[in-house]
Design an enzyme around this catalytic site. Structure first.
Site, PDB file in Angstrom:
ATOM      1  N   ALA A  31     -11.359 -24.881   7.385  1.00 52.16           N
ATOM      2  CA  ALA A  31     -10.254 -24.426   8.232  1.00 52.16           C
ATOM      3  C   ALA A  31      -9.891 -25.454   9.304  1.00 52.16           C
ATOM      4  O   ALA A  31      -8.821 -25.389   9.901  1.00 52.16           O
ATOM      5  CB  ALA A  31     -10.634 -23.107   8.914  1.00 52.16           C
ATOM      6  N   ARG A  44     -15.409   5.373  13.224  1.00 45.56           N
ATOM      7  CA  ARG A  44     -16.732   5.940  12.917  1.00 45.56           C
ATOM      8  C   ARG A  44     -17.810   5.289  13.802  1.00 45.56           C
ATOM      9  O   ARG A  44     -17.561   4.254  14.421  1.00 45.56           O
ATOM     10  CB  ARG A  44     -17.059   5.720  11.431  1.00 45.56           C
ATOM     11  CG  ARG A  44     -16.120   6.508  10.514  1.00 45.56           C
ATOM     12  CD  ARG A  44     -16.261   6.095   9.080  1.00 45.56           C
ATOM     13  NE  ARG A  44     -15.809   4.716   8.867  1.00 45.56           N
ATOM     14  CZ  ARG A  44     -15.871   4.089   7.691  1.00 45.56           C
ATOM     15  NH1 ARG A  44     -16.353   4.704   6.637  1.00 45.56           N
ATOM     16  NH2 ARG A  44     -15.445   2.841   7.587  1.00 45.56           N
ATOM     17  N   LYS A 200       0.443  -2.974  -8.010  1.00 43.93           N
ATOM     18  CA  LYS A 200       0.158  -4.410  -8.185  1.00 43.93           C
ATOM     19  C   LYS A 200       1.280  -5.110  -8.952  1.00 43.93           C
ATOM     20  O   LYS A 200       1.664  -6.225  -8.610  1.00 43.93           O
ATOM     21  CB  LYS A 200      -1.193  -4.583  -8.870  1.00 43.93           C
ATOM     22  CG  LYS A 200      -2.353  -4.146  -7.952  1.00 43.93           C
ATOM     23  CD  LYS A 200      -3.649  -3.989  -8.695  1.00 43.93           C
ATOM     24  CE  LYS A 200      -4.792  -3.606  -7.765  1.00 43.93           C
ATOM     25  NZ  LYS A 200      -6.012  -3.195  -8.481  1.00 43.93           N
ATOM     26  N   GLY A 298     -14.383  -5.142  -5.876  1.00 41.27           N
ATOM     27  CA  GLY A 298     -15.759  -5.383  -5.418  1.00 41.27           C
ATOM     28  C   GLY A 298     -15.764  -6.034  -4.049  1.00 41.27           C
ATOM     29  O   GLY A 298     -14.823  -6.732  -3.669  1.00 41.27           O
TER      30      GLY A 298
HETATM   31  N1  HSE Z   1      -9.422   0.715  -7.930  1.00 45.39           N
HETATM   32  C1  HSE Z   1      -9.058  -0.672  -8.096  1.00 45.39           C
HETATM   33  C2  HSE Z   1      -9.498  -1.121  -9.487  1.00 45.39           C
HETATM   34  C3  HSE Z   1      -9.722  -1.492  -7.024  1.00 45.39           C
HETATM   35  O1  HSE Z   1     -10.227  -0.383 -10.167  1.00 45.39           O
HETATM   36  O2  HSE Z   1      -9.075  -2.172  -9.944  1.00 45.39           O
HETATM   37  C4  HSE Z   1      -9.104  -2.825  -6.773  1.00 45.39           C
HETATM   38  O3  HSE Z   1      -7.767  -2.772  -6.411  1.00 45.39           O
END
Ligand code: HSE
Length: 411
Positions: A31, A44, A200, A298
Site C-alpha cells: 500500500a 453486539r 451478482k 468464506g
Molecule cells: N451465499 C453465498 C454463496 C455467499 O453461497 O455463494 C457468497 O456470496
C-alpha cells in the site's frame, strides 16, 4: 499511517481484521503506507474479544473521526448498511464492501456519491468472493466491448448440485448437508431460489454494459425443482446441471440477463467448477473468452478481496477511480422471452414420446437407468422461451411437463 473502520464483526468483518493484522508488513509495503483498524462497529457485546478496545456501538464515532480513511462495510443487507455507507461517503471516506445486495440495489447512486465527494466505493468481494473479477472487468478488460458474462456465482447451490451429481443425494438431503457444513444458511432461500446469483449478475452486467440492472427486472429461477432424474438424464447427454447467471449483449445494444439452472456440456470448462467454487467467464470483442475461478465465499477468501480494496482505497485517498454506471429509467434489458436456446424437457404421460414429437418436432431423446415406461426426457432444437412456453402448453394438455432447463451452448 492509514486507518480503517470495520462495520459488522461477523464472518467477513472478523476475516478482514485478521488479514489486516496477519499481513500487516506486507500490506504496508504493497500500500505504500501502514494500515490499521481503528474501530470495529458492532452493537453486539465483544468485551472478551482480543480486539475489545476497538469496538464502538455508534457509527457516528467513525463518521466524525477525520483520521478514518476507509470504512469497511461487512454488515450485509440494505439497512443500516445503506445509511452508514452514504454517511461515510458524504464525510469523504472511501467505503469498501462485500455487500452484493446493497451494490445491486443502490450501486449507481453510491458510486455517484463517491465521485461527488472525491472518494471511492469499492466492492471486489461482492461477486465471486475472493476471485478477482470486478477490477479485471473495469481495468484489465477496459479496452473491450463485452459481449457476454456468465458464471457460477453461488457456492451453496453449486455445492448442492454437485452432491446430487456425485453423491446421488436428493436436493433436500444435499441442502441439509450444506447447512451442516455451514455453507447454506438456515433460511437458504436467497441461495436456492437464485436471488444471490441474481444480485451478482446485476453487478457484473452494470460493470460490463454500463447501465444499472435492477434485480427485480431479471428473470430468476433457482434449483429447487432439480431432481435426481434430471441429473441422470443430463449425465446420459454428457452434461451436468449448473446454476448460471448470464448476461449477453444483443445486436441492438440491449442485454439479455437471467439466472437459472442449465444443462452444461462436460466439454465446457465451467462444467468442471465443483463444490463451493465459483467461476466467471467474460467474453470481450478483442480478448475473446477469459475465465476467472476461485473460492466464491468464506471468511479469508472474501477478506482477501475486501482488504485488496482497502489497500486500493488507501492509495487513492483524493481521487475517484471508477466513473460508475448510468442509472436511467430506460432499461437496458431485452425481453428474455426472446432469448434462443435449446431446452432440456422432462415429461411423463401416455404415449409420451409421440406427444413430445407432436409438440416439439425432432428432438434428441435421453435415457436413464430405471426410467418409468411413461416418462421421457429430451433436448429440443433451439427456440425462444416464448416458443417453448407455447409448446409446453400444448404438451401439458396430455402430459405432465417438469420445469424445462436451458442447455448451455457457447458459440
Ligand atoms: N451465499 C453465498 C454463496 C455467499 O453461497 O455463494 C457468497 O456470496
Amino acid at each position: 499511517m492509514k486507518y480503517a473502520a470495520v462495520l459488522g464483526y461477523g464472518t467477513v468483518g472478523s476475516g478482514v481484521v485478521e488479514v489486516i493484522e496477519t499481513n500487516f508488513d506486507l500490506i504496508a509495503k504493497n500500500a505504500g503506507d501502514a494500515i490499521k483498524v481503528k474501530y470495529i462497529v458492532d452493537i453486539r457485546d465483544f468485551s472478551n474479544d482480543p480486539h475489545a478496545d476497538l469496538f464502538v456501538k455508534d457509527f457516528a464515532t467513525v463518521e466524525a473521526d477525520p483520521e478514518v480513511n476507509v470504512v469497511v462495510e461487512t454488515i450485509g443487507g440494505i439497512n443500516p448498511a445503506y445509511d452508514f455507507t452514504k454517511r461515510a461517503l458524504k464525510a469523504g471516506k472511501s467505503v469498501v464492501t462485500s455487500n452484493k445486495e446493497l451494490v445491486a440495489t443502490h450501486g449507481a447512486e453510491l458510486l455517484a456519491l463517491a465521485k461527488e465527494n472525491s472518494c471511492n466505493y469499492f466492492f471486489e468481494a461482492s461477486v465471486g468472493g475472493g476471485i478477482p473479477i470486478i477490477r479485471p472487468l473495469c481495468q484489465c478488460l477496459a479496452a473491450n466491448r463485452v459481449d457476454e458474462v456468465l458464471g457460477i456465482l453461488n457456492g451453496t447451490t453449486n455445492y448442492i448440485l454437485n452432491r446430487m451429481i456425485t453423491g446421488g443425494l436428493t436436493f433436500e438431503a444435499a441442502l441439509s448437508e450444506a447447512q451442516e457444513k455451514g455453507y447454506a444458511e438456515r433460511n437458504p432461500a436467497a441461495d436456492v431460489e437464485g436471488h444471490d446469483a441474481c444480485r451478482k449478475i446485476c453487478i457484473l452486467s452494470a460493470l460490463a454494459f454500463g447501465r444499472h440492472v435492477y434485480p427485480d427486472a431479471v428473470v430468476t429461477e433457482g434449483i429447487t425443482k432439480v431432481t435426481l432424474e434430471d441429473v441422470a438424464y443430463a449425465e446420459n447427454g454428457d452434461m451436468v446441471i449448473k446454476l448460471l447467471g448470464r448476461a449477453k449483449r444483443t445486436e441492438d445494444g440491449k442485454i439479455y440477463a437471467f439466472v437459472g439452472p442449465h444443462l452444461v456440456p462436460k466439454s465446457e470448462l465451467i462444467s468442471n467448477v465443483n463444490g463451493v467454487f465459483n467461476s466467471v467467464m467474460v467474453r470481450g470483442n478483442a480478448v475473446g473468452d477469459t475465465m476467472f475461478y476461485g473460492r466464491g465465499a468464506g471468511k479469508l477468501p472474501t477478506a482477501s478481496a475486501v482488504v485488496a480494496d482497502v489497500i486500493d482505497a488507501c492509495q487513492h485517498t483524493d481521487c475517484t477511480k471508477y466513473a460508475g454506471w448510468e442509472d436511467t429509467t430506460e432499461s437496458i434489458l431485452a425481453d428474455s422471452n426472446d432469448f434462443v436456446s435449446a431446452y432440456y424437457v422432462r415429461v411423463s404421460g401416455e404415449s409420451v414420446r409421440s406427444a413430445v414429437n407432436n409438440a416439439f418436432g425432432e428432438v434428441s431423446f435421453l435415457s436413464r437407468d430405471g426410467a418409468k415406461a411413461d416418462e421421457c426426457a429430451c433436448i429440443t432444437a433451439p427456440m425462444s422461451k416464448r416458443e417453448l412456453d407455447e409448446k409446453v402448453k400444448i404438451l401439458s394438455e396430455s402430459c405432465v411437463v417438469y420445469a424445462p432447463m436451458k442447455v448451455l451452448a457457447l458459440d
